[in-house]
Design a protein around this motif. Structure first.
Motif, PDB file in Angstrom:
ATOM      1  N   PRO A 199       0.816  -1.226   0.000  1.00 54.54           N
ATOM      2  CA  PRO A 199       0.000   0.000   0.000  1.00 54.54           C
ATOM      3  C   PRO A 199       0.846   1.271   0.000  1.00 54.54           C
ATOM      4  CG  PRO A 199      -0.030  -1.057   2.166  1.00 54.54           C
ATOM      5  CD  PRO A 199       0.643  -2.015   1.250  1.00 54.54           C
ATOM      6  N   PHE A 200       0.468   2.207  -0.845  1.00 53.96           N
ATOM      7  CA  PHE A 200       1.063   3.541  -0.820  1.00 53.96           C
ATOM      8  C   PHE A 200       0.036   4.538  -1.327  1.00 53.96           C
ATOM      9  CE2 PHE A 200       1.998   2.136  -5.126  1.00 53.96           C
ATOM     10  CZ  PHE A 200       1.858   3.284  -5.903  1.00 53.96           C
ATOM     11  N   ALA A 201       0.242   5.792  -0.949  1.00 54.76           N
ATOM     12  CA  ALA A 201      -0.711   6.855  -1.300  1.00 54.76           C
ATOM     13  C   ALA A 201      -0.035   7.853  -2.230  1.00 54.76           C
ATOM     14  CB  ALA A 201      -1.205   7.559  -0.047  1.00 54.76           C
ATOM     15  N   PRO A 202      -0.394   7.857  -3.519  1.00 56.88           N
ATOM     16  CA  PRO A 202       0.156   8.877  -4.435  1.00 56.88           C
ATOM     17  C   PRO A 202      -0.488  10.235  -4.161  1.00 56.88           C
ATOM     18  CG  PRO A 202      -1.464   7.520  -5.562  1.00 56.88           C
ATOM     19  CD  PRO A 202      -1.308   6.935  -4.188  1.00 56.88           C
ATOM     20  N   THR A 203      -0.025  11.221  -4.874  1.00 59.23           N
ATOM     21  CA  THR A 203      -0.564  12.566  -4.710  1.00 59.23           C
ATOM     22  C   THR A 203      -2.082  12.569  -4.899  1.00 59.23           C
ATOM     23  OG1 THR A 203       1.490  13.518  -5.562  1.00 59.23           O
ATOM     24  CG2 THR A 203      -0.443  14.946  -5.537  1.00 59.23           C
ATOM     25  N   GLY A 204      -2.784  13.181  -3.970  1.00 53.85           N
ATOM     26  CA  GLY A 204      -4.235  13.254  -4.049  1.00 53.85           C
ATOM     27  C   GLY A 204      -4.952  12.200  -3.228  1.00 53.85           C
ATOM     28  N   PHE A 205      -4.198  11.207  -2.715  1.00 54.52           N
ATOM     29  CA  PHE A 205      -4.798  10.171  -1.880  1.00 54.52           C
ATOM     30  C   PHE A 205      -4.457  10.431  -0.415  1.00 54.52           C
ATOM     31  CE2 PHE A 205      -5.636   8.148  -5.775  1.00 54.52           C
ATOM     32  CZ  PHE A 205      -6.466   7.063  -5.563  1.00 54.52           C
ATOM     33  N   HIS A 206      -5.468  10.324   0.433  1.00 55.48           N
ATOM     34  CA  HIS A 206      -5.262  10.572   1.860  1.00 55.48           C
ATOM     35  C   HIS A 206      -4.875   9.309   2.625  1.00 55.48           C
ATOM     36  CE1 HIS A 206      -6.805  14.600   1.319  1.00 55.48           C
ATOM     37  NE2 HIS A 206      -7.913  14.122   0.756  1.00 55.48           N
ATOM     38  N   ALA A 207      -5.075   8.150   1.997  1.00 58.14           N
ATOM     39  CA  ALA A 207      -4.742   6.893   2.657  1.00 58.14           C
ATOM     40  C   ALA A 207      -4.056   5.960   1.669  1.00 58.14           C
ATOM     41  CB  ALA A 207      -6.008   6.233   3.217  1.00 58.14           C
ATOM     42  N   PRO A 208      -3.119   5.129   2.128  1.00 59.28           N
ATOM     43  CA  PRO A 208      -2.445   4.180   1.232  1.00 59.28           C
ATOM     44  C   PRO A 208      -3.422   3.130   0.717  1.00 59.28           C
ATOM     45  CG  PRO A 208      -1.238   4.462   3.305  1.00 59.28           C
ATOM     46  CD  PRO A 208      -2.582   5.080   3.500  1.00 59.28           C
ATOM     47  N   VAL A 209      -3.243   2.730  -0.547  1.00 58.57           N
ATOM     48  CA  VAL A 209      -4.053   1.678  -1.157  1.00 58.57           C
ATOM     49  C   VAL A 209      -3.128   0.750  -1.949  1.00 58.57           C
ATOM     50  CG1 VAL A 209      -6.151   3.073  -1.283  1.00 58.57           C
ATOM     51  CG2 VAL A 209      -4.542   3.072  -3.210  1.00 58.57           C
ATOM     52  N   HIS A 210      -3.644  -0.417  -2.318  1.00 51.52           N
ATOM     53  CA  HIS A 210      -2.890  -1.404  -3.097  1.00 51.52           C
ATOM     54  C   HIS A 210      -3.202  -1.220  -4.584  1.00 51.52           C
ATOM     55  CE1 HIS A 210      -2.022  -3.816   0.580  1.00 51.52           C
ATOM     56  NE2 HIS A 210      -3.203  -3.369   0.962  1.00 51.52           N
ATOM     57  N   TRP A 211      -2.159  -1.064  -5.407  1.00 51.07           N
ATOM     58  CA  TRP A 211      -2.342  -0.794  -6.828  1.00 51.07           C
ATOM     59  C   TRP A 211      -2.069  -2.038  -7.661  1.00 51.07           C
ATOM     60  CZ3 TRP A 211      -4.279   3.854  -8.354  1.00 51.07           C
ATOM     61  CH2 TRP A 211      -4.284   4.872  -7.370  1.00 51.07           C
ATOM     62  N   LEU A 212      -2.800  -2.168  -8.748  1.00 45.95           N
ATOM     63  CA  LEU A 212      -2.646  -3.317  -9.641  1.00 45.95           C
ATOM     64  C   LEU A 212      -1.355  -3.194 -10.446  1.00 45.95           C
ATOM     65  CD1 LEU A 212      -4.027  -5.893 -10.796  1.00 45.95           C
ATOM     66  CD2 LEU A 212      -5.044  -4.411 -12.534  1.00 45.95           C
ATOM     67  N   GLN A 213      -0.645  -4.306 -10.607  1.00 42.94           N
ATOM     68  CA  GLN A 213       0.576  -4.331 -11.404  1.00 42.94           C
ATOM     69  C   GLN A 213       0.715  -5.685 -12.097  1.00 42.94           C
ATOM     70  OE1 GLN A 213       3.752  -3.682  -8.580  1.00 42.94           O
ATOM     71  NE2 GLN A 213       3.800  -5.824  -7.946  1.00 42.94           N
ATOM     72  N   VAL A 214       1.610  -5.736 -13.090  1.00 41.93           N
ATOM     73  CA  VAL A 214       1.931  -6.988 -13.783  1.00 41.93           C
ATOM     74  C   VAL A 214       3.267  -7.488 -13.242  1.00 41.93           C
ATOM     75  CG1 VAL A 214       2.464  -8.061 -16.001  1.00 41.93           C
ATOM     76  CG2 VAL A 214       0.667  -6.325 -15.851  1.00 41.93           C
ATOM     77  N   ASN A 215       3.263  -8.643 -12.604  1.00 34.11           N
ATOM     78  CA  ASN A 215       4.481  -9.203 -12.023  1.00 34.11           C
ATOM     79  C   ASN A 215       5.298  -9.983 -13.043  1.00 34.11           C
ATOM     80  OD1 ASN A 215       3.744  -8.211  -9.473  1.00 34.11           O
ATOM     81  ND2 ASN A 215       2.567 -10.056  -9.017  1.00 34.11           N
TER      82      ASN A 215
END
Length: 240
Positions: A199-215
């Motif tokens: 989880p991390f929070a990019p600019t504009g997000f107030h709370a960290p979230v899990h982002w989709l990626q291709v492993n």
């Protein structure tokens, strides 16, 4: 590096390696696994993690804590066996993998902390649905994959180590071009290893979230393809 795989349930014999459909992500107690262990955890390796302790939190239910000094590598699977493992858990849509907790956000998805039932999966797509490209960012070039789905076009980061050169982790253009040729000549479907970030929070997000990626990107003609590791394999630590 981040390591993940399938749990072996009955070891291996001369015929086949039997694995469960349970994904496992080995983590150490503090920090991350060093890239010097990259060779030991290469694709297709059968690794005994020793005694592990579950450290599951939704959606990262696959995490297990282990000790590197207890780890042992004792074999490898064939390309056919590896492809069979991928096919055992493959799905045809992201929502089938992660459920309806996926939140759309400008060409990608995220999952709120504490939601969902998994953070790893395999997605089957036709080669015509995907396209690799290198995007220039503030901290260097990064590989992206555009994915055409029934719900629109996604632009996802690719963290597959076979496209990068450690320790700087710059994109290896030769590996990208080689995979593009493999995708162009593929006669059947491609399997993407997909996952959710820490989880991390990019600019504009107030709370960290899990982002989709291709492993990982897997083509049936060469599912254990080594990519940039074939010519830029670091002198790593051997677990044997």
């Amino acid at each position: 590096i981040c390591v993940a795989g399938h749990e072996v349930i009955e070891g291996s014999d001369e015929q086949e390696t039997k694995v469960s459909q349970r994904h496992v992500r080995p983590v150490i107690e503090q920090g991350q696994i060093s890239w010097t262990y990259l060779q030991a955890f290469q694709l297709g390796s059968i690794v005994d993690l020793g005694k592990v302790q579950a450290r599951a939190s939704y959606p990262e239910v696959e995490d297990v804590v282990f000790l590197l000094q207890q780890c042992r590598q004792f074999g490898r699977v064939t390309s056919a066996e590896f492809w069979s493992v991928l096919c055992s858990t493959v799905r045809t849509s992201l929502h089938e993998i992660f459920g309806h907790v996926l939140v759309p956000h400008y060409g990608t998805y995220y999952v709120m902390q504490g939601q969902g039932h998994c953070s790893l999966g395999e997605l089957r797509l036709h080669p015509s649905q995907i396209h690799l490209f290198v995007e220039t960012e503030q901290y260097g070039n990064r590989l992206r994959l555009s994915v055409s789905t029934e719900r629109g076009l996604l632009r996802l980061p690719v963290t597959d180590v076979r496209f990068y050169r450690p320790p700087a982790w710059d994109v290896v253009e030769e590996a990208v071009q080689e995979m593009e040729r493999m995708l162009h000549s593929a006669t059947d479907e491609v399997i993407l290893g997909v996952g959710l970030t820490r989880p991390f929070a990019p600019t504009g997000f107030h709370a960290p979230v899990h982002w989709l990626q291709v492993n990982n990107i897997h083509v049936s003609a060469d599912p254990l393809w080594q990519g940039s590791l074939r010519t830029h394999q670091p002198i790593g630590i051997d677990l044997e």
